[in-house]
Design a protein around this motif. Structure first.
Motif, PDB file in Angstrom:
ATOM      1  N   VAL A   3      26.762  35.362  39.236  1.00  0.00           N
ATOM      2  CA  VAL A   3      28.126  35.304  38.704  1.00  0.00           C
ATOM      3  C   VAL A   3      28.256  36.216  37.485  1.00  0.00           C
ATOM      4  CG1 VAL A   3      29.845  33.805  37.619  1.00  0.00           C
ATOM      5  CG2 VAL A   3      28.563  33.011  39.611  1.00  0.00           C
ATOM      6  N   LYS A   4      27.254  36.221  36.634  1.00  0.00           N
ATOM      7  CA  LYS A   4      27.262  37.111  35.467  1.00  0.00           C
ATOM      8  C   LYS A   4      27.357  38.569  35.909  1.00  0.00           C
ATOM      9  CE  LYS A   4      24.402  38.453  31.479  1.00  0.00           C
ATOM     10  NZ  LYS A   4      24.144  39.851  31.860  1.00  0.00           N
ATOM     11  N   LEU A   5      26.573  38.940  36.913  1.00  0.00           N
ATOM     12  CA  LEU A   5      26.598  40.317  37.404  1.00  0.00           C
ATOM     13  C   LEU A   5      27.949  40.680  38.021  1.00  0.00           C
ATOM     14  CD1 LEU A   5      23.027  40.536  39.016  1.00  0.00           C
ATOM     15  CD2 LEU A   5      23.796  41.581  36.877  1.00  0.00           C
ATOM     16  N   ALA A   6      28.654  39.662  38.542  1.00  0.00           N
ATOM     17  CA  ALA A   6      29.967  39.913  39.130  1.00  0.00           C
ATOM     18  C   ALA A   6      31.045  40.054  38.058  1.00  0.00           C
ATOM     19  CB  ALA A   6      30.329  38.779  40.092  1.00  0.00           C
ATOM     20  N   LEU A   7      30.956  39.233  37.007  1.00  0.00           N
ATOM     21  CA  LEU A   7      31.994  39.227  35.969  1.00  0.00           C
ATOM     22  C   LEU A   7      31.806  40.308  34.911  1.00  0.00           C
ATOM     23  CD1 LEU A   7      32.450  35.404  35.231  1.00  0.00           C
ATOM     24  CD2 LEU A   7      34.006  36.898  36.503  1.00  0.00           C
ATOM     25  N   GLU A   8      30.555  40.625  34.605  1.00  0.00           N
ATOM     26  CA  GLU A   8      30.273  41.484  33.453  1.00  0.00           C
ATOM     27  C   GLU A   8      30.912  42.870  33.531  1.00  0.00           C
ATOM     28  OE1 GLU A   8      26.531  41.411  30.643  1.00  0.00           O
ATOM     29  OE2 GLU A   8      26.088  42.560  32.459  1.00  0.00           O
ATOM     30  N   PRO A   9      30.854  43.573  34.670  1.00  0.00           N
ATOM     31  CA  PRO A   9      31.484  44.905  34.689  1.00  0.00           C
ATOM     32  C   PRO A   9      32.970  44.871  34.380  1.00  0.00           C
ATOM     33  CG  PRO A   9      30.005  44.635  36.558  1.00  0.00           C
ATOM     34  CD  PRO A   9      30.133  43.290  35.922  1.00  0.00           C
ATOM     35  N   GLU A  10      33.666  43.866  34.902  1.00  0.00           N
ATOM     36  CA  GLU A  10      35.102  43.750  34.631  1.00  0.00           C
ATOM     37  C   GLU A  10      35.361  43.555  33.141  1.00  0.00           C
ATOM     38  OE1 GLU A  10      38.693  40.474  35.198  1.00  0.00           O
ATOM     39  OE2 GLU A  10      36.799  40.211  36.279  1.00  0.00           O
ATOM     40  N   TRP A  11      34.580  42.667  32.514  1.00  0.00           N
ATOM     41  CA  TRP A  11      34.826  42.363  31.115  1.00  0.00           C
ATOM     42  C   TRP A  11      34.284  43.434  30.183  1.00  0.00           C
ATOM     43  CZ3 TRP A  11      38.125  39.120  28.994  1.00  0.00           C
ATOM     44  CH2 TRP A  11      38.710  38.160  29.837  1.00  0.00           C
ATOM     45  N   GLU A  12      33.258  44.151  30.598  1.00  0.00           N
ATOM     46  CA  GLU A  12      32.785  45.268  29.783  1.00  0.00           C
ATOM     47  C   GLU A  12      33.845  46.356  29.669  1.00  0.00           C
ATOM     48  OE1 GLU A  12      30.082  46.230  27.872  1.00  0.00           O
ATOM     49  OE2 GLU A  12      29.697  44.081  27.907  1.00  0.00           O
ATOM     50  N   ALA A  13      34.681  46.469  30.698  1.00  0.00           N
ATOM     51  CA  ALA A  13      35.773  47.439  30.647  1.00  0.00           C
ATOM     52  C   ALA A  13      36.897  46.973  29.719  1.00  0.00           C
ATOM     53  CB  ALA A  13      36.326  47.675  32.053  1.00  0.00           C
ATOM     54  N   LYS A  14      36.932  45.659  29.414  1.00  0.00           N
ATOM     55  CA  LYS A  14      37.998  45.095  28.585  1.00  0.00           C
ATOM     56  C   LYS A  14      37.574  44.865  27.141  1.00  0.00           C
ATOM     57  CE  LYS A  14      40.081  42.376  32.361  1.00  0.00           C
ATOM     58  NZ  LYS A  14      40.409  40.995  32.790  1.00  0.00           N
ATOM     59  N   PHE A  15      36.295  44.561  26.933  1.00  0.00           N
ATOM     60  CA  PHE A  15      35.845  44.138  25.607  1.00  0.00           C
ATOM     61  C   PHE A  15      36.205  45.157  24.539  1.00  0.00           C
ATOM     62  CE2 PHE A  15      32.318  41.241  27.415  1.00  0.00           C
ATOM     63  CZ  PHE A  15      33.166  40.143  27.328  1.00  0.00           C
TER      64      PHE A  15
END
Length: 230
Positions: A3-15
């Motif tokens: 789940v972390k690997l699925a969510l992290e790219p999306e949120w790294e683009a937002k952080f």
């Protein structure tokens, strides 16, 4: 971890750009470098703040609403958050906070705190060019953060705005670890400088032979020293 690997790219683009804790390719040294860049040409006031029990008090509903993922993944994350912990053979329910030690917990904490930097910058009104008032610098590493600005009034306003913003996530600043100081001068009996991430950041008055210059070539009259705490 999946789940972390699925969510992290999306949120790294937002952080936000000045969030450094528990993110790939970033470290505490990057945060210290950002602080140096913010103060090297001008001494500033600093709000040195710590969020009280950040991992333990995050509001579950507010966090899940912020993640805003599809229903089955939302239910799975909610189940982890509500699953409880066993400490010394004693079961404790978890009605708030993220499970410390879980591989996804740092990502969930960063998601919970996302938007803080933008809220602080939006709270300070600008002026039309060329008299645009520069924004405060917020630099965060997990639940530790500093806000830098040359005006004390702005720092005090940022503290009030930050306190209100954290309430929505069920969090608050820790009074014993939150203070206001100045990088170069004594402030209300507080020695110049501050400690952050194991480093002491302080500015010292120096003569023209040891002083740097600003972008206009004017002698600064001080030197910024950052050293590792012993």
């Amino acid at each position: 971890m999946l789940v972390k690997l699925a969510l992290e790219p999306e949120w790294e683009a937002k952080f936000e750009p000045n969030s450094y804790g528990f993110r790939p390719g970033r470290s505490c040294h990057d945060a210290i470098g950002a602080i140096f860049s913010a103060i090297s040409k001008k001494p500033k006031y600093v709000l040195d703040a710590d969020i009280a029990k950040c991992f333990d008090r995050i509001n579950h509903k507010a966090l899940l609403d912020k993640i805003n993922t599809y229903p089955s993944l939302r239910r799975q994350i909610k189940a982890w958050l509500k699953s409880g912990v066993i400490d010394d053979r004693i079961f404790v329910e978890t009605t708030e906070g993220t499970p410390q030690g879980g591989c996804i917990s740092p990502l969930l904490a960063n998601i919970a705190l996302h938007g803080m930097e933008q809220r602080i910058r939006d709270a300070i009104p600008g002026k039309s060019k060329p008299f645009k008032r520069y924004k405060p610098n917020l630099i965060r590493y997990a639940d530790d953060l500093v806000i830098l600005h040359s005006e004390l009034e702005i720092i005090l306003k940022c503290q009030r705005v930050l306190t209100e913003w954290l309430k929505d996530m069920g969090l608050e600043l820790k009074p014993s670890k939150t203070k206001i100081a100045h990088t170069l001068h004594t402030h209300e009996g507080q020695e110049p400088g501050f400690d952050f991430l194991g480093f002491t950041i302080r500015q010292y008055p120096v003569g023209k032979c040891h002083s740097g210059k600003n972008h206009q070539g004017k002698i600064l009259g001080f030197k910024t020293i950052i050293r590792k705490m012993s």
